[in-house]
Design an enzyme around this catalytic site. Structure first.
Site: not given
Ligand code: AMP
Length: 214
Positions: A13, A88, A127, A160, A171
């Protein structure tokens, strides 16, 4: 273009939002980015949010809703916006509907980023983000020319905290439990458009453009 990007963490996203922001001059509103900035700056909001974020849980609805009410009133939203990572939960979606109604704004669509589960795991744990300009890379899929250094600005790449595998698993569970019900919510309202987000980036962007009639 006024759209919501819905989909699990790691669905792409943020990456696609950055492309569309550039192309159409939209506001890219990522609740995760706003929260991380608050954590970095040590604000009251950041202090509240941090413990939730570090453990992969959602920040309470009332905190997020108040933050977004303020954000959506800013002038840069008038040209259009992408909501990335918000809403969310169903209460957040209901609060957003009420707010947009009050503001006289209607959405052009809710894009659901569909992507296979194993790809999501590699995208998240691989990532890396530039600590300076925020550009997103991946050690498997989008490598930098010099390892650990941003191609665009020379900044140092960081992982992160919540992209570590054990937090990623939490998550993804939270997504299934609390966010996936929004698929039905927006489907019932006739606003949902499904996009195959496992394909190459430009194709994803083109599919989104078609979905919102650009
Ligand atoms: P993201 O960058 O979108 O993956 O968000 C990172 C973290 O910020 C999430 O795991 C949550 O702890 C928090 N967060 C971001 N957006 C929301 C939201 N809309 N509601 C609650 N928590 C959020």
């Amino acid at each position: 273009m006024k759209v919501i990007f819905l989909g699990s963490p790691g669905a792409g996203k943020g990456t696609q939002a950055a492309v569309l922001r550039e192309r159409y001059g939209l506001a890219h509103i990522s609740t995760g980015d706003i929260l991380r900035e608050n954590v970095r700056n040590g604000t009251t909001l950041g202090k509240t949010a941090r413990e939730y974020m570090d453990s992969g849980r959602l920040v309470p609805d009332e905190v997020i809703i108040a933050m977004m009410e303020e954000r959506l009133q800013k002038p840069d939203c008038q040209k259009g916006f992408i909501l990335d990572g918000f809403p969310r939960t169903v209460p957040q979606a209901e609060a957003l509907d009420a707010l947009l109604d009050r503001m006289g704004i209607s959405l052009d669509g809710v894009i659901l980023f569909e992507v296979p589960g194993d790809l999501v795991l590699d995208r998240l744990t691989g990532r890396r983000v530039c600590g300076k300009c925020g550009e997103i890379y991946n050690v498997h899929f989008k490598k930098t020319k010099v390892p650990g250094v941003c191609d665009l600005c020379g900044g140092e790449l960081v992982q992160r905290d919540d992209d570590r595998e054990e937090i990623v698993i939490k998550r993804l569970e939270v997504y299934e439990e609390q966010t996936a019900p929004l698929i039905r919510y927006y489907e019932d309202k006739g606003q949902l458009v499904r996009v195959d987000a496992g394909q190459e980036g430009e194709l994803v962007v083109a599919a989104i453009e078609r979905a919102v009639g650009q």
